[in-house]
Scaffold this motif. Structure first.
Motif: not given
Length: 462
Positions: A1-6, A74-76, A329-337, A420-430
């Protein structure tokens, strides 16, 4: 449930040239209404974002290696952040914590007190921006010590306010034409391998001796704070030599100086640990967080020793938007992630893949001085290996090539010669590997261009 990319395919797609016609039209409108003082790395207008993809108004899907400068780690689009923000928006958007209180401010402070490095009782103050956090850390240190001076370091970046510009090393674009700046700010050397300067690795002992010498010449008992990024960001993603941060900790303790760890870019999992200072086993007396703290909403914090944090008088700290309830509130969501540890593992997996793809280019090309960094905070430095001159032109050329092919990278460094490379931590490996392959090919093309130019010049001489 880290991000919704569907709803947004996690693949690169070029529907038009970049920038496309819709972005170009919007950019012309921007130029008619927005100050030209704001720059832009990639002139595209974003319609949607999710996972590791930014979709622009022309339908191009761009691989995100920037995360809004390390903000959307944690994703946009993150389901936990969205849920927390939506619930708070339904209750109220603002009261000002200095007027009436709300518990989310306290909850964010409690989480930071528990997770920021340091085996001591802590307190936290919340603000809005990274520069605010830096300035308030200086205020707190001055209130606690009764001293005025601040020690900062080569290649540092701490913000765009007048005080933080004085603390920042790079002149253009941050300080140019904006002085005079506050005084009582002193700059010391760091122990990093800045290849483009000397080709040698500065040892921790050498750099620490220079730091102490500077303190002694200027009376160490006049320094309130020593502020350092545990992995320098805008300066070029410079990793400290082993023992350097520990040596600063000892000097700060020896002279009663408040050690401030600026974790604004490095914190919240960016380097594979919650805080980059954990790599060195060093805790600041004060630790600063912002950027990724609230998943894209403006929130920053100063967390540190209770006796220091409680030194300012009541009413001495604050701000109208400081610790806004929606941002909290957003920070609390980040902590959950971050709870299950997956994001920290992802940061380390990103590093492993990037090293596999890019590290061999250091030896196989003549234009890369160094590949470095930690976790999902990585950099490629361009320099001439013969003259050791920084090659900002090559960094710009490679970045432009990546942008044309739908991969967003950022340029940084004191000399502007670092990608510099700063990809989101939720980026997929492919998706990650696709973006890295584009960057790799852009580097190889730049290397070939340099080799062809050199060969042509040699033939011309003959």
């Amino acid at each position: 449930m880290t991000s919704s990319s569907d709803s947004l395919p996690q693949s690169r797609h070029l529907a038009t040239a970049i920038p496309g016609p819709a972005s170009a039209a919007l950019h012309r409108e921007r130029e008619a209404h927005v100050t030209s003082g704001f720059g832009v790395a990639m002139p595209v207008f974003i319609n949607r974002a999710s996972g590791g993809i930014l979709e622009d108004v022309d339908g191009n899907r761009i691989i995100d290696f920037a995360s809004g400068i390390a903000v959307t780690s944690v994703g946009a689009v993150n389901a936990r952040v969205q849920a927390q923000v939506a619930a708070q928006m339904a209750r109220f958007t603002h009261t000002c914590f200095m007027v009436t209180e709300y518990d989310s401010f306290t909850q964010v402070a409690a989480w930071l007190n528990a997770h920021v490095p340091g085996d001591f009782e802590k307190r936290t103050a919340l603000f809005s921006t990274g520069a605010e956090a830096v300035e308030n850390a200086v205020k707190i240190a001055r209130a606690a010590t009764g001293r005025e001076r601040v020690l900062v370091f080569d290649d540092a970046y701490h913000g765009r306010s007048l005080l933080t510009m004085a603390m920042t090393a790079k002149v253009n674009p941050y300080k140019k034409n904006f002085g005079p700046f506050p005084d009582e700010v002193f700059r010391a050397p760091t122990a990093t391998r800045l290849w483009a300067r000397t080709g040698e690795e500065a040892t921790a002992a050498t750099a620490l001796a220079e730091v102490e010498a500077l303190l002694k010449v200027n009376d160490p008992e006049t320094f309130a704070a020593m502020v350092i990024e545990p992995l320098q960001g805008e300066g070029g993603f410079l990793v400290p030599a082993p023992g350097f941060l520990g040596g600063l900790r000892e000097l700060a303790t020896k002279y009663g100086i408040v050690l401030v760890m600026d974790e604004i870019q490095t914190g919240m999992g960016r380097t594979g640990k919650l805080f980059a200072s954990e790599h060195e086993g060093v805790a600041g007396d004060l630790t600063l967080t912002a950027k990724a703290l609230a998943g894209g909403l403006p929130l920053s914090a100063v967390t540190g020793r209770a006796e220091l944090m409680n030194a300012p008088h009541a009413g001495g700290l604050g701000g109208t938007y400081a610790g806004n309830p929606v941002a909290c509130a957003a920070a609390m969501g980040v902590f959950e992630a971050f709870e299950d540890g997956t994001l920290l593992k992802n940061a380390l997996a990103i590093e492993d893949t990037a090293r596999e793809v890019l590290r061999p280019l250091v030896n196989s090309t003549a234009i890369i001085a160094e590949f470095r960094g930690r976790g999902a905070m990585l950099a490629v430095e361009f320099a001439d290996k013969t003259t050791r001159e920084p090659r900002a032109d090559l960094a710009a050329q490679v970045a432009a090539s990546c942008h044309r092919q739908g991969v967003l990278v950022l340029v940084c460094g004191t000399y502007g010669n670092v990608i510099r490379l700063l990809p989101p931590l939720v980026i997929g490996p492919e998706l990650l590997r696709d973006g890295l392959d584009v960057l790799r090919e852009a580097i190889l093309a730049a290397h070939k261009g340099q080799s062809d130019t050199a060969s042509a010049s040699a033939l011309a001489v003959i």
